[in-house]
Design an enzyme around this catalytic site. Structure first.
Site, PDB file in Angstrom:
ATOM      1  CD  GLU A  88       1.672   1.837  20.047  1.00 20.36           C
ATOM      2  OE1 GLU A  88       1.185   3.039  19.815  1.00 20.36           O
ATOM      3  OE2 GLU A  88       2.974   2.114  19.057  1.00 20.36           O
ATOM      4  CB  CYS A 101      -4.790  -0.542  11.156  1.00 25.62           C
ATOM      5  SG  CYS A 101      -3.013  -1.042  11.156  1.00 25.62           S
ATOM      6  CB  CYS A 108       9.242  -4.397  11.400  1.00 27.70           C
ATOM      7  SG  CYS A 108       8.893  -4.820   9.541  1.00 27.70           S
ATOM      8  CB  CYS A 112      10.433   0.517   4.653  1.00 28.40           C
ATOM      9  SG  CYS A 112       9.166  -1.782   3.843  1.00 28.40           S
ATOM     10  CB  CYS A 115       8.407   2.417   7.271  1.00 29.07           C
ATOM     11  SG  CYS A 115       7.194   1.721   8.682  1.00 29.07           S
ATOM     12  N   GLY A 155       5.131  -4.616  12.107  1.00 24.37           N
ATOM     13  CA  GLY A 155       5.142  -5.786  11.825  1.00 24.37           C
ATOM     14  C   GLY A 155       5.101  -6.416  10.119  1.00 24.37           C
ATOM     15  CD  GLU A 156       5.769  -8.832   5.144  1.00 29.51           C
ATOM     16  OE1 GLU A 156       5.233  -7.166   5.093  1.00 29.51           O
ATOM     17  OE2 GLU A 156       4.961  -8.982   4.852  1.00 29.51           O
ATOM     18  CB  SER A 187      -0.499  -4.529   4.042  1.00 29.76           C
ATOM     19  OG  SER A 187       0.253  -3.855   2.959  1.00 29.76           O
ATOM     20  CB  SER A 210       4.012  -1.504   0.911  1.00 25.79           C
ATOM     21  OG  SER A 210       2.720  -2.048   1.523  1.00 25.79           O
ATOM     22  CG  LEU A 211       4.607  -0.939  -6.293  1.00 30.80           C
ATOM     23  CD1 LEU A 211       4.963  -2.243  -6.843  1.00 30.80           C
ATOM     24  CD2 LEU A 211       4.173   0.211  -7.598  1.00 30.80           C
ATOM     25  CG  HIS A 212       6.005   2.432  -0.747  1.00 31.81           C
ATOM     26  ND1 HIS A 212       4.452   3.200  -1.107  1.00 31.81           N
ATOM     27  CD2 HIS A 212       6.017   1.311   0.478  1.00 31.81           C
ATOM     28  CE1 HIS A 212       3.997   2.199   0.738  1.00 31.81           C
ATOM     29  NE2 HIS A 212       4.593   1.525   1.098  1.00 31.81           N
ATOM     30  CG  ASN A 286       0.719   9.716   8.448  1.00 32.02           C
ATOM     31  OD1 ASN A 286      -0.246  10.802   7.989  1.00 32.02           O
ATOM     32  ND2 ASN A 286       0.178   8.160   7.865  1.00 32.02           N
ATOM     33  CB  CYS A 329      -0.041   4.848   7.898  1.00 30.03           C
ATOM     34  SG  CYS A 329      -1.666   4.557   6.714  1.00 30.03           S
TER      35      CYS A 329
HETATM   36  N1  SAH Z   1       5.167  -4.680   6.283  1.00 29.18           N
HETATM   37  C1  SAH Z   1       3.345  -4.482   5.858  1.00 29.18           C
HETATM   38  C2  SAH Z   1       2.397  -4.383   6.743  1.00 29.18           C
HETATM   39  C3  SAH Z   1       2.335  -3.422   7.667  1.00 29.18           C
HETATM   40  S1  SAH Z   1       3.219  -1.105   7.513  1.00 29.18           S
HETATM   41  C4  SAH Z   1       3.948  -3.812   4.985  1.00 29.18           C
HETATM   42  O1  SAH Z   1       4.931  -3.223   3.824  1.00 29.18           O
HETATM   43  O2  SAH Z   1       2.691  -3.468   3.862  1.00 29.18           O
HETATM   44  C5  SAH Z   1       1.566  -0.477   6.485  1.00 29.18           C
HETATM   45  C6  SAH Z   1       1.717   0.860   5.512  1.00 29.18           C
HETATM   46  O3  SAH Z   1       2.055   1.795   5.845  1.00 29.18           O
HETATM   47  C7  SAH Z   1       2.522   0.037   4.490  1.00 29.18           C
HETATM   48  O4  SAH Z   1       2.212   0.191   2.887  1.00 29.18           O
HETATM   49  C8  SAH Z   1       3.124   1.367   4.717  1.00 29.18           C
HETATM   50  O5  SAH Z   1       4.554   1.274   3.617  1.00 29.18           O
HETATM   51  C9  SAH Z   1       2.910   3.112   4.667  1.00 29.18           C
HETATM   52  N2  SAH Z   1       3.640   3.364   5.768  1.00 29.18           N
HETATM   53  C10 SAH Z   1       4.354   3.114   6.215  1.00 29.18           C
HETATM   54  N3  SAH Z   1       5.132   4.421   7.192  1.00 29.18           N
HETATM   55  C11 SAH Z   1       4.632   5.622   6.510  1.00 29.18           C
HETATM   56  C12 SAH Z   1       4.125   7.000   7.136  1.00 29.18           C
HETATM   57  N4  SAH Z   1       5.108   7.397   7.468  1.00 29.18           N
HETATM   58  N5  SAH Z   1       3.305   7.338   6.155  1.00 29.18           N
HETATM   59  C13 SAH Z   1       2.241   6.476   5.024  1.00 29.18           C
HETATM   60  N6  SAH Z   1       2.131   5.489   4.807  1.00 29.18           N
HETATM   61  C14 SAH Z   1       3.556   4.577   6.341  1.00 29.18           C
END
Ligand code: SAH
Length: 339
Positions: A88, A101, A108, A112, A115, A155-156, A187, A210-212, A286, A329
């Site tokens: 997608e 995007c 992947c 995480c 995700c 994907g990463e 990213s 993506s720190l989180h 989300n 996302c």
């Molecule tokens: N693998 C890469 C790129 C794909 S994810 C990465 O980790 O950066 C793109 C972004 O969306 C990342 O920051 C991811 O952590 C975030 N993301 C994943 N699930 C999400 C959700 N349910 N709500 C908001 N952001 C989310």
């Protein structure tokens, strides 16, 4: 081999190694990316026997566009690949242009916890052309230019590093899609050796991390990659990246209620990244089928925001796109595959 996988330099090499002229590379790029031909027979300025050779060596075919879900300022495209897999891509219409995007893998492996995309393990990397053609076909559908690209779909990207770099070279090339490097963002969840390698890549592409989570205990729990590359290593790789590139990095920080959104976390985050040339993008989570995680309240997000601001960190709250059509996302898992 698909022709849309070749960088301009690789095309030059191809022509030279087949006893032809390297300027054909520019011509061919222009047929593919400016004139948007659909078959080799449309090419008029390359000799017939060379064209026949090209046709034997390369496929010129695109992907199959299965469905488009349209909303006011966002569209989700579902593509089918040669092996029946699906990917997608999401188009977002901003006042400054059209941003897409793109996905970089089928599935992947990063795992995480919050995700949705990673619920399906990596099946394979996307080929270069599969990434390039996502953009070509969306432009075709739209009848407008794409001005911005974020590699933030499924994907990463740093787990598909070589193909990613070729993709970036093709879409940035003035005779390719001519998308400015500063309008492209990659990213990553923090694959340290690749961050170091990327710091030597000549294009001025934006890097988002993506720190989180602001400490290892918490990050270990929600992002398994942190066990391989803990925060100390990540931050020192970013210091190297910043000193080599003189650029600014973005930290993405999803706001998860009761998990990483406390005042304490905000302060720890300031401590962790306050010395870097960066800004923090707070992302309202989300909510997905995964009931373990809830979105932080707006009040909590604002509190967190204020602490970063007061400590002079650049901070923004991400505008939300596409939640109605599950294109937000982390939600890019086609319904088809859920069945
Ligand atoms: N693998 C890469 C790129 C794909 S994810 C990465 O980790 O950066 C793109 C972004 O969306 C990342 O920051 C991811 O952590 C975030 N993301 C994943 N699930 C999400 C959700 N349910 N709500 C908001 N952001 C989310």
């Amino acid at each position: 081999m698909n022709i849309y996988s070749l960088t301009r330099d690789e095309m030059e090499e191809y022509f030279i190694s087949h006893g032809s002229k390297k300027f054909h590379a520019d011509q061919l790029f222009s047929w593919l990316y400016e004139k948007r031909i659909s078959s080799v027979s449309e090419i008029t300025d390359i000799k017939k026997d060379m064209l026949e050779q090209l046709e034997r060596a390369f496929s010129f075919s695109k992907l199959k566009l299965v469905t488009v879900e349209r909303d006011v300022d966002v569209c989700k495209y579902l593509f089918e690949l040669y092996d029946g897999e699906h990917i997608e891509a999401v188009l977002m219409r901003h006042d400054y242009g059209n941003s897409v995007c793109v996905s970089s893998q089928v599935g992947c492996n990063m795992g995480c916890k919050f995700c949705e995309s990673g619920r399906r393990k990596r099946v394979r990397n996307l080929e270069v052309y599969e990434m390039v053609i996502q953009l070509l076909m969306i432009e075709e559908d739209l009848g407008e230019r794409i001005s911005h690209v974020v590699v933030m779909g499924i994907g990463e990207p740093f787990d598909n590093y070589d193909n990613l770099l070729k993709f970036l070279l093709i879409i940035n090339h003035p005779k390719g899609l001519a998308i400015g490097a500063r309008h492209i963002t990659v990213s990553t969840c923090g694959i340290v050796p690749k961050i170091l390698e990327f710091s030597e890549f000549p294009l001025q592409i934006n890097l988002a991390i993506s720190l989180h989570a602001p400490n290892d205990t918490l990050r270990d729990k929600i992002m398994p990659i942190n066990k391989a590359y803990p925060l100390k290593e990540l931050i020192s790789a970013l210091e190297v990246y910043l000193s080599r590139t003189n650029r600014r990095i973005t930290f993405e920080y999803i706001m998860l209620s009761g998990v990483n959104d406390s005042v304490e976390c905000a302060k720890e985050l300031v401590e962790l990244v306050g010395h870097l040339n960066c800004y923090v993008n707070l992302i309202p989570y989300n909510e997905t089928n995964n009931l373990e995680f809830k979105r932080s309240s707006t009040v909590q997000i604002m509190k967190f925001y204020d602490i970063l601001k007061k400590n002079r960190l650049g901070v923004t709250i991400r505008r939300e796109f596409g939640s109605k059509i599950s294109a937000a996302c982390g939600q890019l898992r086609s319904k088809k595959e859920e069945l």
